[in-house]
Design a protein around this motif. Structure first.
Motif, PDB file in Angstrom:
ATOM      1  N   LYS A  32       1.019  -0.911  -0.209  1.00  0.00           N
ATOM      2  CA  LYS A  32      -0.287   0.009   0.007  1.00  0.00           C
ATOM      3  C   LYS A  32       1.116   1.237  -0.417  1.00  0.00           C
ATOM      4  CE  LYS A  32      -2.368   2.752   3.339  1.00  0.00           C
ATOM      5  NZ  LYS A  32      -2.569   3.385   3.050  1.00  0.00           N
ATOM      6  N   ARG A  33       0.013   2.665  -0.725  1.00  0.00           N
ATOM      7  CA  ARG A  33       1.056   3.622  -0.494  1.00  0.00           C
ATOM      8  C   ARG A  33       1.003   4.260   1.039  1.00  0.00           C
ATOM      9  NH1 ARG A  33       0.822   6.634  -6.918  1.00  0.00           N
ATOM     10  NH2 ARG A  33      -1.552   6.177  -6.283  1.00  0.00           N
ATOM     11  N   ARG A  34       1.306   4.828   1.033  1.00  0.00           N
ATOM     12  CA  ARG A  34       1.461   5.745   1.929  1.00  0.00           C
ATOM     13  C   ARG A  34       0.343   6.959   1.229  1.00  0.00           C
ATOM     14  NH1 ARG A  34       1.761  11.362   3.741  1.00  0.00           N
ATOM     15  NH2 ARG A  34       1.004  11.088   6.219  1.00  0.00           N
ATOM     16  N   GLY A  62       4.685   0.323   0.587  1.00  0.00           N
ATOM     17  CA  GLY A  62       5.938   0.349  -0.352  1.00  0.00           C
ATOM     18  C   GLY A  62       5.837   1.458  -1.149  1.00  0.00           C
ATOM     19  N   ASP A  63       6.043   0.896  -2.306  1.00  0.00           N
ATOM     20  CA  ASP A  63       5.989   1.887  -3.882  1.00  0.00           C
ATOM     21  C   ASP A  63       6.816   1.243  -5.165  1.00  0.00           C
ATOM     22  OD1 ASP A  63       4.436   4.976  -4.715  1.00  0.00           O
ATOM     23  OD2 ASP A  63       5.533   3.817  -5.956  1.00  0.00           O
ATOM     24  N   LEU A  64       5.964   0.813  -6.288  1.00  0.00           N
ATOM     25  CA  LEU A  64       7.058   0.295  -7.270  1.00  0.00           C
ATOM     26  C   LEU A  64       7.778   0.388  -7.897  1.00  0.00           C
ATOM     27  CD1 LEU A  64       2.939  -1.420  -9.324  1.00  0.00           C
ATOM     28  CD2 LEU A  64       5.383  -2.519  -8.443  1.00  0.00           C
ATOM     29  N   THR A  65       8.090   2.347  -7.329  1.00  0.00           N
ATOM     30  CA  THR A  65       8.923   2.789  -7.652  1.00  0.00           C
ATOM     31  C   THR A  65      10.162   2.518  -7.219  1.00  0.00           C
ATOM     32  OG1 THR A  65       8.870   4.914  -6.247  1.00  0.00           O
ATOM     33  CG2 THR A  65       7.528   4.879  -9.289  1.00  0.00           C
ATOM     34  N   ALA A 130      -0.303  -7.880 -14.299  1.00  0.00           N
ATOM     35  CA  ALA A 130      -1.015  -7.977 -14.957  1.00  0.00           C
ATOM     36  C   ALA A 130      -1.395  -6.834 -16.415  1.00  0.00           C
ATOM     37  CB  ALA A 130      -2.126  -6.771 -14.320  1.00  0.00           C
ATOM     38  N   SER A 131      -1.247  -7.807 -17.630  1.00  0.00           N
ATOM     39  CA  SER A 131      -1.417  -7.129 -18.485  1.00  0.00           C
ATOM     40  C   SER A 131      -2.710  -6.812 -18.560  1.00  0.00           C
ATOM     41  CB  SER A 131      -1.085  -7.996 -19.866  1.00  0.00           C
ATOM     42  OG  SER A 131       0.730  -8.032 -19.230  1.00  0.00           O
ATOM     43  N   THR A 132      -3.107  -6.109 -20.776  1.00  0.00           N
ATOM     44  CA  THR A 132      -3.793  -5.445 -21.099  1.00  0.00           C
ATOM     45  C   THR A 132      -4.361  -5.643 -22.259  1.00  0.00           C
ATOM     46  OG1 THR A 132      -5.029  -3.058 -20.802  1.00  0.00           O
ATOM     47  CG2 THR A 132      -3.001  -3.156 -20.526  1.00  0.00           C
ATOM     48  N   PRO A 155       0.900   5.828 -24.074  1.00  0.00           N
ATOM     49  CA  PRO A 155       2.075   5.430 -22.599  1.00  0.00           C
ATOM     50  C   PRO A 155       1.126   4.988 -21.526  1.00  0.00           C
ATOM     51  CG  PRO A 155       1.703   8.452 -23.337  1.00  0.00           C
ATOM     52  CD  PRO A 155       0.272   7.266 -23.790  1.00  0.00           C
ATOM     53  N   TYR A 156       0.229   4.730 -21.476  1.00  0.00           N
ATOM     54  CA  TYR A 156       0.151   3.672 -20.465  1.00  0.00           C
ATOM     55  C   TYR A 156       0.280   2.100 -20.893  1.00  0.00           C
ATOM     56  CZ  TYR A 156      -3.773   0.084 -18.103  1.00  0.00           C
ATOM     57  OH  TYR A 156      -3.928  -1.031 -17.812  1.00  0.00           O
ATOM     58  N   ALA A 157      -0.262   2.149 -22.096  1.00  0.00           N
ATOM     59  CA  ALA A 157      -0.605   0.821 -22.988  1.00  0.00           C
ATOM     60  C   ALA A 157       1.468   0.874 -23.110  1.00  0.00           C
ATOM     61  CB  ALA A 157      -1.073   0.713 -24.700  1.00  0.00           C
ATOM     62  N   ILE A 182      -4.098 -11.292 -19.964  1.00  0.00           N
ATOM     63  CA  ILE A 182      -4.470  -9.552 -20.714  1.00  0.00           C
ATOM     64  C   ILE A 182      -6.478  -9.615 -20.534  1.00  0.00           C
ATOM     65  CG2 ILE A 182      -3.967  -8.947 -22.885  1.00  0.00           C
ATOM     66  CD1 ILE A 182      -2.085 -11.177 -23.315  1.00  0.00           C
ATOM     67  N   LEU A 183      -6.169  -8.986 -19.749  1.00  0.00           N
ATOM     68  CA  LEU A 183      -7.482  -8.492 -19.377  1.00  0.00           C
ATOM     69  C   LEU A 183      -7.973  -7.256 -19.881  1.00  0.00           C
ATOM     70  CD1 LEU A 183      -6.409 -10.656 -17.085  1.00  0.00           C
ATOM     71  CD2 LEU A 183      -8.043  -9.281 -15.669  1.00  0.00           C
ATOM     72  N   PHE A 184      -9.699  -7.946 -20.341  1.00  0.00           N
ATOM     73  CA  PHE A 184     -10.432  -7.206 -20.477  1.00  0.00           C
ATOM     74  C   PHE A 184     -10.946  -6.067 -19.878  1.00  0.00           C
ATOM     75  CE2 PHE A 184     -10.520  -7.393 -25.918  1.00  0.00           C
ATOM     76  CZ  PHE A 184      -9.018  -8.661 -25.961  1.00  0.00           C
TER      77      PHE A 184
HETATM   78  P1  NDP Z   1      -6.738   1.143  -9.792  1.00  0.00           P
HETATM   79  O1  NDP Z   1      -6.801   2.066 -10.781  1.00  0.00           O
HETATM   80  O2  NDP Z   1      -8.224   0.320  -9.321  1.00  0.00           O
HETATM   81  O3  NDP Z   1      -5.890   0.001  -8.544  1.00  0.00           O
HETATM   82  C1  NDP Z   1      -4.424   0.684  -8.996  1.00  0.00           C
HETATM   83  C2  NDP Z   1      -3.735   0.301  -7.431  1.00  0.00           C
HETATM   84  O4  NDP Z   1      -1.887   0.434  -8.143  1.00  0.00           O
HETATM   85  C3  NDP Z   1      -4.135   0.997  -6.795  1.00  0.00           C
HETATM   86  O5  NDP Z   1      -4.373   0.097  -5.393  1.00  0.00           O
HETATM   87  C4  NDP Z   1      -3.212   1.817  -6.552  1.00  0.00           C
HETATM   88  O6  NDP Z   1      -3.078   2.388  -5.510  1.00  0.00           O
HETATM   89  C5  NDP Z   1      -1.768   0.742  -7.120  1.00  0.00           C
HETATM   90  N1  NDP Z   1      -0.982   1.775  -7.680  1.00  0.00           N
HETATM   91  C6  NDP Z   1      -0.615   2.947  -8.284  1.00  0.00           C
HETATM   92  N2  NDP Z   1       0.496   3.463  -8.785  1.00  0.00           N
HETATM   93  C7  NDP Z   1       1.086   2.789  -7.639  1.00  0.00           C
HETATM   94  C8  NDP Z   1       2.594   2.328  -7.283  1.00  0.00           C
HETATM   95  N3  NDP Z   1       3.656   3.497  -7.966  1.00  0.00           N
HETATM   96  N4  NDP Z   1       3.127   2.131  -6.385  1.00  0.00           N
HETATM   97  C9  NDP Z   1       2.839   0.997  -5.658  1.00  0.00           C
HETATM   98  N5  NDP Z   1       1.326   0.343  -6.002  1.00  0.00           N
HETATM   99  C10 NDP Z   1       0.524   2.224  -6.750  1.00  0.00           C
HETATM  100  O7  NDP Z   1      -7.356  -0.274 -11.182  1.00  0.00           O
HETATM  101  P2  NDP Z   1      -7.196  -1.771 -11.583  1.00  0.00           P
HETATM  102  O8  NDP Z   1      -8.135  -2.518  -9.923  1.00  0.00           O
HETATM  103  O9  NDP Z   1      -8.647  -1.741 -12.566  1.00  0.00           O
HETATM  104  O10 NDP Z   1      -6.216  -2.915 -12.650  1.00  0.00           O
HETATM  105  C11 NDP Z   1      -5.210  -3.384 -11.600  1.00  0.00           C
HETATM  106  C12 NDP Z   1      -4.354  -3.908 -12.349  1.00  0.00           C
HETATM  107  O11 NDP Z   1      -5.344  -4.483 -13.756  1.00  0.00           O
HETATM  108  C13 NDP Z   1      -3.842  -2.778 -12.964  1.00  0.00           C
HETATM  109  O12 NDP Z   1      -2.206  -3.107 -13.562  1.00  0.00           O
HETATM  110  C14 NDP Z   1      -4.631  -2.236 -14.515  1.00  0.00           C
HETATM  111  O13 NDP Z   1      -3.507  -1.405 -14.942  1.00  0.00           O
HETATM  112  C15 NDP Z   1      -4.026  -3.400 -15.403  1.00  0.00           C
HETATM  113  N6  NDP Z   1      -5.880  -3.916 -15.721  1.00  0.00           N
HETATM  114  C16 NDP Z   1      -6.927  -3.709 -15.135  1.00  0.00           C
HETATM  115  C17 NDP Z   1      -7.863  -3.482 -16.153  1.00  0.00           C
HETATM  116  C18 NDP Z   1      -9.808  -3.176 -15.708  1.00  0.00           C
HETATM  117  O14 NDP Z   1     -10.316  -3.159 -16.387  1.00  0.00           O
HETATM  118  N7  NDP Z   1      -9.909  -2.712 -14.718  1.00  0.00           N
HETATM  119  C19 NDP Z   1      -8.018  -4.040 -17.196  1.00  0.00           C
HETATM  120  C20 NDP Z   1      -6.610  -4.753 -17.168  1.00  0.00           C
HETATM  121  C21 NDP Z   1      -5.746  -4.733 -17.093  1.00  0.00           C
HETATM  122  P3  NDP Z   1      -3.796   3.679  -4.575  1.00  0.00           P
HETATM  123  O15 NDP Z   1      -4.782   3.081  -3.942  1.00  0.00           O
HETATM  124  O16 NDP Z   1      -2.766   4.538  -4.019  1.00  0.00           O
HETATM  125  O17 NDP Z   1      -3.442   4.650  -5.718  1.00  0.00           O
END
Ligand code: NDP
Ligand code: GDR
Length: 370
Positions: A32-34, A62-65, A130-132, A155-157, A182-184
């Protein structure tokens, strides 16, 4: 007892997946991010006080960066499964923050894979990425399946494409059990409020209750293959339970325009719409209302197009072919689009009925600090 580590645990999918894994008897760890406010609304019902005994859900800051942070958490937890769901997941916003998205969504995936490798966990830890469907972008083939060529359009893709191929490369180079789902598009009552489906179901609920007049949207013509997030997290788990690591398309196989999603949502409150005009001049007016509970004027304009929501490059048509996931994973859908819209509308109506009730009682929860 198996241990799972979830990045993005506070997001839509993170919350449903946590619920599923706890039901299956896992010990679940989440990153979880702070943040300056609590952002654990979606998992509060699952939270356990760490002082209690036998705690099954544990959160780590934590943080993915931050590679060192990720490596330390993975070392401490020694997870059997990692679900890398963390991402800046909004396609439109990714055009505003392209470098950040590259760092989190692209390099973040590498950081997880490399941490597992460096810690010597390649045989123990299975990784879900989590691909897309956004990877498909500009249409090359319909329906889109595991072998369809990618052509990312944001840029996301592009960042997710890097994550996709890193996952494949680590699988091939180091024999890791690392897979792409690869989730839709998948939605739910806890979908982020700025994704189009939730924006629509919230606005339709407010309009029906007299709390809002007009909904502003961007491109009404794009088509999406929408499923329910509850069904899709089951597929994530199944992907990590196979004998062999592989990539899977997860989709319903049905596609619908944004305009039709709007119509379906209004139909849930008994409101029939008629659309007029084209492009930025398109509007939707109330044609009829069969539910006396909602007092809305015939002819009221309830939808307008606002070009600020257009994207510099759009993904026009997504429709997935779930044949492989149905055959190999035995994955099945419980919700169709109708069921999804109903679930989202019921939940948002309940939410805004509560708001209306409070407003009528003199409690303006939106302006409580004034
Ligand atoms: P959400 O946007 O609801 O959730 C994203 C999560 O990632 C949140 O918990 C967010 O934390 C966290 N996050 C964002 N930035 C960082 C960071 N720098 N470090 C750590 N954690 C971070 O997305 P979904 O639940 O809808 O999707 C989950 C995954 O699946 C994502 O990777 C998305 O790209 C992918 N995806 C989603 C689809 C969809 O239709 N929902 C389809 C295909 C792929 P915080 O709460 O603090 O913002
Ligand atoms: P998407 O979802 O970009 O497919 O990404 P989103 O709901 O944001 O957009 C879907 C389509 O609706 C059109 N649209 C609007 N979108 C938003 N957000 N707001 C509007 O006002 C609006 N008006 C029209 C968009 O142009 C687009 O065509 C989602 C995310 O969850 C990604 O993380 C995930 O990878 C993909 O789904 C699969």
């Amino acid at each position: 007892m198996k241990k799972a580590l979830i990045t993005g645990i506070t997001g839509q999918d993170g919350a449903y997946l946590t619920e599923l894994l706890l039901e299956k008897g896992y010990e679940v760890h989440g990153i979880k991010r702070r943040s300056s406010l609590f952002n654990t609304d979606r998992i509060d019902h699952l939270y356990q006080d760490p002082h209690e005994e036998n705690v099954k859900l544990k959160l780590h800051y934590g943080d993915l960066t931050d590679s060192m942070n990720l490596t330390r958490i993975i070392q401490e937890v020694q997870p059997d499964e990692i679900y890398n769901l963390g991402a800046m997941s909004h396609v439109r916003v990714s055009f505003d923050t392209p470098e950040y998205v590259g760092n989190v969504d692209g390099l973040g995936t590498l950081r997880i894979l490399e941490a597992v490798r460096l810690l010597g966990l390649t045989e123990k830890t299975r990784i879900y990425q989590a691909s897309t469907s956004e990877l498909y972008g500009l249409v090359q083939e319909v329906p889109q399946k595991e072998t369809t060529p990618f052509y990312p359009r944001s840029p996301y893709a592009v960042a997710k494409l890097y994550g996709y191929w890193m996952t494949v490369n680590y699988r091939e180079a180091y024999n890791m059990y690392a897979c792409n789902g690869i989730l839709f598009n998948h939605e739910s009552p806890i979908r982020g409020e700025t994704f189009v489906t939730r924006k629509i179901t919230r606005a339709v609920s407010k309009i029906a209750l007299g709390l809002q007049e007009t909904l502003y949207l961007g491109n009404l013509n794009s088509k999406r293959d929408w499923g329910h997030a509850k069904d899709y997290v089951k597929a994530m788990w199944l992907i990590l339970q196979q004998d062999k690591a592989e990539d899977f398309v997860i989709a319903t196989g049905v596609t619908t325009t944004i305009r039709d999603f709007v119509k379906m949502s209004f139909a849930e409150v008994g409101i029939e719409l008629e659309f007029e005009g084209e492009g930025v001049d398109e509007v939707a007016k109330v044609k009829a209302c069969s539910n006396p509970q909602y007092q809305i004027e015939i002819g009221q304009i309830v939808l307008k197009v606002d070009p600020q929501y257009f994207r510099p490059t759009e993904v026009d048509l997504l429709i997935g072919d779930p044949t492989k996931s149905k055959e190999k994973l035995g994955w099945e859908l419980e919700y169709d689009l109708d069921g999804l819209v109903k679930d989202m509308m019921q939940s948002d109506l309940k939410l805004f009925k509560k708001e209306k009730y409070l407003l009528e009682g003199g409690h303006d929860i939106l302006n409580q600090y004034e």
